[in-house]
Design an enzyme around this catalytic site. Structure first.
Site, PDB file in Angstrom:
ATOM      1  N   THR A 158       0.520  -1.683   0.220  1.00 32.47           N
ATOM      2  CA  THR A 158      -0.337  -0.033  -0.474  1.00 32.47           C
ATOM      3  C   THR A 158       0.926   1.539   0.179  1.00 32.47           C
ATOM      4  OG1 THR A 158      -1.774  -1.255   1.593  1.00 32.47           O
ATOM      5  CG2 THR A 158      -1.997   1.483   1.046  1.00 32.47           C
ATOM      6  N   GLU A 174      -3.089  -8.618   4.945  1.00 33.08           N
ATOM      7  CA  GLU A 174      -1.968  -8.656   6.498  1.00 33.08           C
ATOM      8  C   GLU A 174      -3.235 -10.241   7.295  1.00 33.08           C
ATOM      9  OE1 GLU A 174      -2.082  -5.416   9.374  1.00 33.08           O
ATOM     10  OE2 GLU A 174      -3.156  -4.480   7.698  1.00 33.08           O
ATOM     11  N   THR A 188      -4.459 -13.737   5.473  1.00 31.81           N
ATOM     12  CA  THR A 188      -5.053 -14.814   5.117  1.00 31.81           C
ATOM     13  C   THR A 188      -6.439 -15.030   6.176  1.00 31.81           C
ATOM     14  OG1 THR A 188      -4.796 -16.355   4.321  1.00 31.81           O
ATOM     15  CG2 THR A 188      -4.297 -14.974   2.816  1.00 31.81           C
ATOM     16  N   SER A 189      -7.538 -15.623   5.603  1.00 28.69           N
ATOM     17  CA  SER A 189      -8.807 -15.645   6.420  1.00 28.69           C
ATOM     18  C   SER A 189      -7.580 -17.810   6.628  1.00 28.69           C
ATOM     19  CB  SER A 189      -9.850 -16.219   6.254  1.00 28.69           C
ATOM     20  OG  SER A 189     -10.472 -14.674   6.349  1.00 28.69           O
TER      21      SER A 189
END
Length: 405
Positions: free
Chosen positions: A164, A389, A391-392
């Site tokens: 980002t 940040e 993954t699940s």
């Protein structure tokens, strides 16, 4: 440390209402335009800076809120406004957290203000950890940092991705390998100052959602930075590496702190709050639509199939918020995440955001599938929460390992 409460105090309510007004009056009217443009919304960031929302002081005030609820409350309101624009406003915070988690007081005081600039000349910062072949698998990181003792400089080489603000940032925080034999324990974080030769922007990604947030590769080619740009300092790094070597010889043992993971651990509840904001926004659109859309002579909310969906959506959003608040309070209170409560909050809130935004489209029917209504954009935006940040799947792995101890 403030006592835990399930109600915001008067000061927090004032901040919440202030942020809500900015989100409603400034962010929402511009959301569709910047989503289409797929560009960083500099005018809105500057407006946020003029109001004091985009500033080190504001985030410090929320971060040091003794209840722990300042940051999640702020994230929820901003992401209720629009996820893409909000990420452009708060994305610098991840780099700032990287410095706060690993840097010295002098480094914090020197670099964090340069990440934000001021209202007349706003800046952004980037946290660079993921790589093309090492996203969630931080142990596979290839970006190298080599120390040149004769010049007291570090030389960085490698490529970062999914950053980002990558390439457009004033300050980049880069995680790199200093001792490959130690795996993820051989990593360190570095500040790359503004205009450092050798750092360039690679590919800028065209994304499914959060399009107003700039995401790109960062290429590092023989980037030389002063020794004092190693976060925490070389003495601290040498001590940490020595402990890691001893533990490796002994066959494991005490966990050694990893620079990237320390940043992610601190930010997971905040990401959960972002997801709650997006979910709440979509739910409110669907609720209003269901109350006013008339089919077969009555508002569709009077149909049990629609009403039950809205009941589930409201319940899931409240449950997600409570998990986020608990984890945020625990972090502020210094209580360890023994059951991976931080990962729980991000996992559940992220999955709720995807589900609720999809249900919102279904409730709006054909209208929900068009860009005339914002829920299709919210659904596209929500997809990122289960990916970035951690993954699940990574969150489930962290939680399951905590349960197995």
């Amino acid at each position: 440390m403030g006592e835990f409460a399930l109600e915001l105090n008067e000061d927090q309510k004032q901040v919440r209402d202030w942020l809500h007004g900015f989100a409603a009056d400034v962010m929402r009217p511009a959301a569709a335009e910047w989503d289409e443009r797929e560009e960083t919304p500099w005018p809105i960031i500057q407006e946020a800076a003029k109001l004091g929302i985009y500033s080190l002081d504001f985030y410090a005030q929320q971060f040091f809120d003794p209840t722990g609820l300042g940051i999640p409350m702020a994230m929820e309101e901003l992401f209720w406004g629009d996820a893409g624009i909000a990420l452009s406003i708060v994305g610098t915070g991840l780099a700032a957290v990287g410095v706060l988690a690993n840097g010295t007081e002098e480094q914090i005081g020197t670099w964090v203000p340069q990440m934000y600039g001021d209202a007349d000349d706003v800046k952004v910062a980037a946290f660079c950890s993921s790589e093309p072949d090492a996203g969630s698998d931080v142990a596979s990181m290839r970006t190298r940092a080599v120390y040149d003792g004769a010049k007291d400089e570090w030389i960085l080489n490698g490529t970062k991705t999914w950053a980002t603000n990558g390439g457009i940032a004033n300050v980049h925080v880069v995680v790199a390998v200093v001792e490959p034999e130690l795996g993820s324990k051989g990593h360190a974080s570095f500040i790359v100052p503004p205009n450092t030769p050798g750092l360039s922007q690679g590919q800028k990604f065209q994304k499914h959602g959060i399009r107003a947030s700039h995401t790109a590769e960062v290429v590092l080619e023989d980037v030389r930075i002063p020794g004092h740009c190693l976060l925490g300092g070389k003495e601290k790094l040498d001590e940490r590496l020595a402990r890691a070597r001893e533990k490796a010889k002994a066959g494991g043992g005490e966990r050694v702190k990893n620079a990237a993971m320390a940043t992610f651990e601190a930010s997971r509840p905040a990401v959960g709050a972002m997801a709650v904001g997006t979910a709440r926004a979509a739910y409110e659109v669907a609720l209003d639509y269901a109350k006013t859309r008339v089919q077969f002579g009555r508002p569709i909310i009077e149909n049990q199939g629609v009403a039950f969906q809205l009941a589930d959506m409201a319940t899931q959003i409240d449950a997600a918020r409570l998990l986020v608040w608990r984890a945020s309070w625990m972090a502020t209170a210094g209580k360890p995440f023994t059951a991976a409560e931080g990962s729980m909050s991000k996992l559940y809130a992220s999955e709720v955001a995807k589900q609720v935004t999809a249900q919102a489209i279904q409730i709006l029917g054909g209208n929900g599938y068009t860009r005339e209504y914002p829920v299709e954009r919210m659904h596209r935006d929500a997809a990122i929460y289960t990916i970035f940040e951690g993954t699940s799947e990574i969150q489930r792995m962290v939680i399951s390992r905590a349960l197995a101890k």
